[in-house]
Scaffold this motif. Sequence first.
Motif, short mmCIF file in Angstrom:
data_model
loop_
_atom_site.label_atom_id
_atom_site.label_comp_id
_atom_site.label_asym_id
_atom_site.label_seq_id
_atom_site.Cartn_x
_atom_site.Cartn_y
_atom_site.Cartn_z
N GLY A 36 0.59 16.61 13.64
CA GLY A 36 0.41 15.07 13.13
C GLY A 36 -1.07 14.52 12.48
O GLY A 36 -1.69 15.36 11.90
N TYR A 37 -1.28 13.43 12.76
CA TYR A 37 -2.56 12.68 12.34
C TYR A 37 -3.31 12.62 13.36
O TYR A 37 -3.31 12.68 14.57
N PHE A 38 -4.75 12.70 12.98
CA PHE A 38 -5.87 12.57 13.92
C PHE A 38 -6.25 11.07 13.77
O PHE A 38 -6.47 10.51 14.87
N ARG A 39 -6.05 10.50 13.00
CA ARG A 39 -6.69 8.99 12.54
C ARG A 39 -5.35 8.10 12.77
O ARG A 39 -5.72 6.74 13.32
N HIS A 40 -4.28 8.34 12.35
CA HIS A 40 -3.03 7.68 12.60
C HIS A 40 -2.22 7.96 13.97
O HIS A 40 -2.63 8.95 14.34
N TYR B 40 1.63 -2.44 12.17
CA TYR B 40 0.79 -1.46 12.73
C TYR B 40 0.30 -0.25 11.70
O TYR B 40 -0.84 -0.01 11.53
N VAL B 41 1.52 0.15 11.04
CA VAL B 41 1.13 1.19 9.95
C VAL B 41 0.20 0.45 8.82
O VAL B 41 -0.88 1.12 8.47
N GLN B 42 0.11 -0.67 8.61
CA GLN B 42 -0.79 -1.32 7.72
C GLN B 42 -2.10 -1.72 8.25
O GLN B 42 -3.23 -1.29 7.51
N GLN B 43 -2.26 -1.80 9.50
CA GLN B 43 -3.55 -1.91 10.11
C GLN B 43 -4.21 -0.53 10.12
O GLN B 43 -5.41 -0.31 9.76
N LEU B 44 -3.37 0.58 10.27
CA LEU B 44 -4.03 2.01 10.49
C LEU B 44 -4.17 2.31 9.05
O LEU B 44 -5.44 2.88 8.67
N ASP B 45 -3.57 2.04 8.15
CA ASP B 45 -3.86 2.41 6.63
C ASP B 45 -5.22 1.61 6.35
O ASP B 45 -6.01 2.12 5.46
N TRP B 46 -5.43 0.40 6.68
CA TRP B 46 -6.66 -0.39 6.17
C TRP B 46 -7.54 0.23 6.92
O TRP B 46 -8.79 0.39 6.25
N LEU B 47 -7.62 0.67 8.10
CA LEU B 47 -8.95 1.20 8.86
C LEU B 47 -9.27 2.63 8.22
O LEU B 47 -10.31 3.06 8.07
N ALA B 48 -8.05 3.39 7.95
CA ALA B 48 -8.37 4.85 7.31
C ALA B 48 -8.89 4.76 5.97
O ALA B 48 -9.96 5.30 5.42
N THR B 49 -8.29 3.68 5.03
CA THR B 49 -8.77 3.68 3.42
C THR B 49 -10.32 3.05 3.48
O THR B 49 -11.05 3.31 2.66
N THR B 50 -10.33 1.89 4.47
CA THR B 50 -11.72 1.23 4.36
C THR B 50 -12.81 2.37 4.86
O THR B 50 -13.78 2.17 4.35
N GLY B 51 -12.67 2.99 6.00
CA GLY B 51 -13.68 3.96 6.19
C GLY B 51 -13.88 4.95 5.17
O GLY B 51 -15.01 5.45 5.11
N ARG B 52 -12.73 5.41 4.26
CA ARG B 52 -13.07 6.05 3.17
C ARG B 52 -13.69 5.37 2.11
O ARG B 52 -14.69 5.91 1.56
N ASP B 53 -13.52 4.17 1.56
CA ASP B 53 -13.75 3.59 0.52
C ASP B 53 -14.92 2.52 0.59
O ASP B 53 -15.68 2.51 -0.10
N ASP B 54 -15.18 2.13 2.14
CA ASP B 54 -16.05 1.21 2.12
C ASP B 54 -16.49 1.36 3.66
O ASP B 54 -16.46 0.50 4.61
N HIS C 157 -4.12 14.94 4.86
CA HIS C 157 -4.26 13.42 3.91
C HIS C 157 -4.00 12.50 4.88
O HIS C 157 -3.36 12.55 5.90
N GLU C 158 -4.27 11.24 4.29
CA GLU C 158 -3.86 10.08 5.18
C GLU C 158 -2.52 9.60 4.95
O GLU C 158 -1.63 10.22 4.33
N HIS C 159 -2.05 8.90 5.88
CA HIS C 159 -0.62 8.45 5.97
C HIS C 159 -0.18 7.87 4.72
O HIS C 159 1.02 7.93 4.12
N ASP C 160 -1.00 6.84 3.98
CA ASP C 160 -0.78 6.30 2.87
C ASP C 160 -0.58 7.08 1.54
O ASP C 160 0.36 6.91 0.84
N VAL C 161 -0.97 8.28 1.86
CA VAL C 161 -0.78 9.75 0.85
C VAL C 161 0.50 10.48 0.98
O VAL C 161 1.36 10.52 0.35
N ASP C 162 0.62 10.60 2.54
CA ASP C 162 1.66 11.70 2.98
C ASP C 162 3.24 10.89 2.56
O ASP C 162 4.21 11.43 2.47
N ARG C 163 3.26 9.54 2.94
CA ARG C 163 4.39 8.83 3.07
C ARG C 163 4.97 8.85 1.60
O ARG C 163 6.12 8.60 1.48
N VAL C 164 3.92 8.94 0.53
CA VAL C 164 4.74 9.08 -0.63
C VAL C 164 4.75 10.45 -1.27
O VAL C 164 5.87 10.77 -1.85
#
Length: 490
Positions: A390-394, A247-261, A469-476
Amino acid sequence: MAATTTEHVDVLIVGAGVSGIGAAHRLREEFPERSFVLLEAQDAPGGTWWTHRFPGARSDSDLFTYGYRHKPWKGPSIAAGGEILSYLREVIDEDDLAGHIRYHHRVAALSWSSEENLWTADVTRTETGETLRMTASFLWMCQGYYNHDEPYTPEWPGTERFAGTVVHPQSWPSDLDVTGKKVLVIGSGATAATVVPATAATAEHVTMLQRSPSYWFPAPTVHELATMLEPLDLPGEWTHEILRRTYVQQLDWLATTGRDDPDALHEFLVESIRPLLPEGTDVEKHFVPRYRPWQQRIAFVPDGDFFAAMREGKASVVTDTISEFTEKGVQVSSGEVIEADVVVTATGFDLAVFGDIPFTVDGEPVDFTRHVTWRGLMISDIPNMAYAFGYFRHSWTLRIDLVNDLIGRILARMDERGDRVVVPTLRAQDADMPRLPWVSEDNFNPGYIGRSQHRMFGQGDREPWTHMHEHDVDRVELPKADLDDGLQYR
């Protein structure tokens, strides 16, 4: 009755919802020597999951990521409010937190004294009206981010003429029965996505009236991977970790695709629902939003139940604006009157800055609009205070776990050095730093942001004075945050 100091604790937690219970768990686990209390205005734990009692109230995030990292979720990925409350009560029982929670305790004011290095909380016991005072060395604000008592409802002409019932989901009456009635739901966000199919099960018909379309995602209640894993009879914690990462991967995909494409995500979301809609539906009019994906939260509909209600003729969508209420319902700009016995105003909420509790520091009232965040969990120039957001999108709790990790690191560092105070303080190079809004409307722009942003604290244009920030940024970034960067200790 005059307030008197009744108790001192090392850590005062405001709120006993998902964030507050998570904070308490972390204190019990990592700082067992610290005393703490959770103050909760309601008469039970759970926060949103206790106050929201509208039909079908459920998560719109998967529970494998909405649940805490330390406690595996058992059950379908989308759960009803009652199941989430049971999960939270299990955490309270397992961590022996019940004795630390004070219900019916509403915080009326918070003040910091640098002379005493203490927070003082003026508290009202809502059952009796009695006032009391508590002191604490550290303040942890976990009260949520919106006004639980006063939902947002626009003013429409003619509402006094309407002969039926008007109700906001945030204050749903326990005795309201919509069986056999015509229901009009105003709004098209996550709440409407829940209320429409839940009420359509017994109502004569449910109409959802929206000013403009939202994005929808027909997520399965049970992930197909969970179905594949079930025959393997894996240990529960293995299954939980596999699904959580999925699910984390799915949410990250939705967030990053929404931003990048965003165009690709737009096509994916619209085409995902097209085959679920009744034949002849005007998709462009009712289901193609005016904003790019993820500028507002996507409405998750488990197993597409919203669209099933439409296909069965139990629900329909009207895209228009309200001209006025009539005795029989609502007239929209096209001239059509949507007849209704019950109107549900799923129109959202307003943000609240730390529960709208007045703060003072050394006798001076705090205007949070003049302050900026430190990494989305502390506020500049406010000593010994952390907040949970917390997050709005995750899933909300994905960030809460990361925030609690970082607050735990700060508290441990203070213990090691014998420091009593930590204050986020702008560095010399930040003197001319631009002050940016709480959130950029280009990034996230639902109605409650536009209505309330002027009341919120801000952020800067550089670390560590940014957030959202999105989760893919925060978790790092959060686990390796420099505890000396922007923080002063004494």
